[in-house]
Enzyme design. Structure first.
Site, mmCIF file in Angstrom:
data_model
loop_
_atom_site.group_PDB
_atom_site.id
_atom_site.type_symbol
_atom_site.label_atom_id
_atom_site.label_comp_id
_atom_site.label_asym_id
_atom_site.label_seq_id
_atom_site.Cartn_x
_atom_site.Cartn_y
_atom_site.Cartn_z
ATOM 1 N N ASN A 132 -81.320 -45.329 -35.980
ATOM 2 C CA ASN A 132 -80.099 -46.132 -35.928
ATOM 3 C C ASN A 132 -80.397 -47.275 -34.964
ATOM 4 O O ASN A 132 -80.395 -47.090 -33.742
ATOM 5 C CB ASN A 132 -78.928 -45.290 -35.432
ATOM 6 N N ASN A 145 -84.849 -56.409 -40.829
ATOM 7 C CA ASN A 145 -84.013 -56.700 -42.001
ATOM 8 C C ASN A 145 -82.604 -56.129 -41.908
ATOM 9 O O ASN A 145 -81.652 -56.735 -42.408
ATOM 10 C CB ASN A 145 -84.709 -56.160 -43.261
ATOM 11 N N SER A 189 -79.286 -65.534 -42.047
ATOM 12 C CA SER A 189 -78.447 -65.757 -43.222
ATOM 13 C C SER A 189 -78.132 -67.240 -43.289
ATOM 14 O O SER A 189 -78.068 -67.923 -42.260
ATOM 15 C CB SER A 189 -77.142 -64.967 -43.103
ATOM 16 N N TYR A 224 -70.205 -61.841 -38.183
ATOM 17 C CA TYR A 224 -71.450 -61.939 -38.965
ATOM 18 C C TYR A 224 -72.134 -63.283 -38.701
ATOM 19 O O TYR A 224 -73.317 -63.345 -38.379
ATOM 20 C CB TYR A 224 -71.108 -61.787 -40.448
ATOM 21 N N LYS A 243 -75.699 -63.972 -36.856
ATOM 22 C CA LYS A 243 -76.818 -64.530 -37.635
ATOM 23 C C LYS A 243 -77.293 -65.859 -37.049
ATOM 24 O O LYS A 243 -78.476 -66.191 -37.124
ATOM 25 C CB LYS A 243 -76.418 -64.668 -39.104
ATOM 26 N N ILE A 276 -77.262 -62.730 -52.383
ATOM 27 C CA ILE A 276 -78.309 -61.914 -53.008
ATOM 28 C C ILE A 276 -77.653 -60.625 -53.518
ATOM 29 O O ILE A 276 -76.872 -59.996 -52.790
ATOM 30 C CB ILE A 276 -79.431 -61.569 -51.997
HETATM 31 P P1 NAI Z 1 -77.317 -53.563 -47.602
HETATM 32 O O1 NAI Z 1 -76.029 -53.210 -46.921
HETATM 33 O O2 NAI Z 1 -77.373 -53.502 -49.074
HETATM 34 O O3 NAI Z 1 -78.504 -52.721 -46.968
HETATM 35 C C1 NAI Z 1 -78.656 -52.669 -45.551
HETATM 36 C C2 NAI Z 1 -79.467 -51.454 -45.141
HETATM 37 O O4 NAI Z 1 -79.459 -51.445 -43.704
HETATM 38 C C3 NAI Z 1 -78.855 -50.128 -45.620
HETATM 39 O O5 NAI Z 1 -79.870 -49.308 -46.154
HETATM 40 C C4 NAI Z 1 -78.251 -49.534 -44.347
HETATM 41 O O6 NAI Z 1 -78.263 -48.125 -44.336
HETATM 42 C C5 NAI Z 1 -79.162 -50.127 -43.271
HETATM 43 N N1 NAI Z 1 -78.505 -50.142 -41.971
HETATM 44 C C6 NAI Z 1 -77.243 -50.559 -41.689
HETATM 45 N N2 NAI Z 1 -76.968 -50.337 -40.395
HETATM 46 C C7 NAI Z 1 -78.084 -49.776 -39.844
HETATM 47 C C8 NAI Z 1 -78.408 -49.298 -38.541
HETATM 48 N N3 NAI Z 1 -77.523 -49.330 -37.543
HETATM 49 N N4 NAI Z 1 -79.651 -48.783 -38.323
HETATM 50 C C9 NAI Z 1 -80.539 -48.727 -39.346
HETATM 51 N N5 NAI Z 1 -80.283 -49.144 -40.598
HETATM 52 C C10 NAI Z 1 -79.061 -49.664 -40.839
HETATM 53 O O7 NAI Z 1 -77.649 -55.045 -47.100
HETATM 54 P P2 NAI Z 1 -78.523 -56.199 -47.805
HETATM 55 O O8 NAI Z 1 -77.624 -57.047 -48.601
HETATM 56 O O9 NAI Z 1 -79.749 -55.635 -48.396
HETATM 57 O O10 NAI Z 1 -78.879 -57.041 -46.503
HETATM 58 C C11 NAI Z 1 -80.120 -56.946 -45.827
HETATM 59 C C12 NAI Z 1 -80.176 -58.044 -44.773
HETATM 60 O O11 NAI Z 1 -80.031 -59.310 -45.434
HETATM 61 C C13 NAI Z 1 -79.024 -57.979 -43.771
HETATM 62 O O12 NAI Z 1 -79.482 -58.368 -42.496
HETATM 63 C C14 NAI Z 1 -78.037 -58.989 -44.300
HETATM 64 O O13 NAI Z 1 -77.197 -59.505 -43.297
HETATM 65 C C15 NAI Z 1 -78.983 -60.037 -44.846
HETATM 66 N N6 NAI Z 1 -78.381 -60.933 -45.828
HETATM 67 C C16 NAI Z 1 -77.895 -60.447 -47.025
HETATM 68 C C17 NAI Z 1 -77.341 -61.312 -47.941
HETATM 69 C C18 NAI Z 1 -76.806 -60.841 -49.269
HETATM 70 O O14 NAI Z 1 -76.214 -61.665 -49.994
HETATM 71 N N7 NAI Z 1 -76.973 -59.606 -49.656
HETATM 72 C C19 NAI Z 1 -77.239 -62.750 -47.659
HETATM 73 C C20 NAI Z 1 -77.803 -63.157 -46.396
HETATM 74 C C21 NAI Z 1 -78.348 -62.254 -45.526
#
Ligand code: NAI
Length: 251
Positions: free
Chosen positions: A63, A90, A142, A155, A159, A188
């Site tokens: 975590n 990430n 982001s 957020y 970021k 995304i």
């Molecule tokens: P998601 O929510 O689909 O996946 C995030 C992952 O991070 C999950 O597997 C979750 O369990 C894990 N996670 C969350 N809190 C955690 C913690 N405290 N410790 C360890 N793991 C943790 O998110 P997504 O969309 O894949 O985003 C990935 C990155 O990309 C993030 O930093 C997000 O802010 C960034 N991002 C996403 C965009 C989008 O449109 N999906 C756009 C711009 C940036």
């Protein structure tokens, strides 16, 4: 391609969305990937999928909102693998709300996960990379950290901090041949995005229409950029904030 043969790569938040695509991409290019996530069952599933494709991966729970867990993750990886070549910061969370709507908990947890984790993980990993003579760190910022979308102050502020953190770290550690860069994705298609779309009452097709390229992005497209930034092909890229948006402007 095998740009990462014999390299050890840590990916946080690798059990879902963009992080899974990043882990799969590095594994497909020869890396041993540490699939780290707070959700260990989902991380284990990602490892199994990678192994089915003959890739190398291990799942390690962390975590990253907790500094002790960040340090333990790095210590665990280094004691097992004896090297850490790439750190991909990430994992992130997106708590909705303007300043009056947002809870204090959401403000603090956004900082803990989105930026404080990078402080802890980078402090743990930098001495290892310095000793090794170099390394690469790729942070997930982001587009909203550069051009804030309304109603997401926690957020967007965290970021923006990731973007500045990336530039500061790059300047301080470039002399040690540690390259630090950030990706700044637009929309995304991931579980995080689907949750946001559901909350707003819109559809993915609505989002597709907002992007000049005609559709929102795919996790694999961000993963390809992250792998490039971490590879020797990006040898002179250091302190860059790379947008990947399909030419979408923030409304
Ligand atoms: P998601 O929510 O689909 O996946 C995030 C992952 O991070 C999950 O597997 C979750 O369990 C894990 N996670 C969350 N809190 C955690 C913690 N405290 N410790 C360890 N793991 C943790 O998110 P997504 O969309 O894949 O985003 C990935 C990155 O990309 C993030 O930093 C997000 O802010 C960034 N991002 C996403 C965009 C989008 O449109 N999906 C756009 C711009 C940036």
């Amino acid at each position: 391609m095998s740009r990462f043969t014999r390299k050890v790569v840590i990916v946080t938040g690798a059990a879902g969305g963009i992080g899974t695509a990043i882990a799969q991409r590095f594994a497909s290019e020869g890396a041993t990937v540490v699939v780290s996530d707070v959700n260990i069952d989902a991380a284990q599933n990602v490892v199994e999928a990678i192994r089915k494709e003959n890739g190398n991966a291990v799942a390690i729970a962390a975590n990253i909102a907790d500094g002790n867990e960040c340090r333990a993750l790095v210590e665990n990886v280094f004691s097992q693998m004896k090297r850490i070549d790439v750190l991909v910061n990430n994992a992130g969370i997106n708590r909705r709300g303007d300043l009056l709507a947002l809870s204090e908990d959401d403000w603090h947890s956004s900082f803990a996960v989105n930026i404080d984790s990078m402080f802890h993980l980078c402090r743990a990993v930098l001495p290892i990379m310095i000793e090794a003579g170099g390394g690469a760190i790729v942070n997930t910022a982001s587009q909203w950290g550069l051009y804030p979308a309304p109603g997401h102050i926690a957020y967007n502020v965290t970021k923006a901090a990731v973007a500045s953190f990336t530039q500061n770290l790059a300047r301080d550690y470039a002399p040690h041949k540690i390259r630090v860069n950030a990706v700044c994705p637009g929309e995304i298609h991931t579980p995080m995005l689907e949750a946001g779309v559901l909350r707003s009452g819109r559809t993915i097709a609505d989002l597709d229409r907002l992007v000049p390229f005609g559709r929102i992005g795919k996790p694999e497209e961000v993963a390809a950029l992250v792998a490039f930034l971490a590879s020797d092909e990006a040898a002179f890229m250091c302190g860059s904030l790379v947008e990947i948006t399909g030419a979408q402007a923030v409304a």
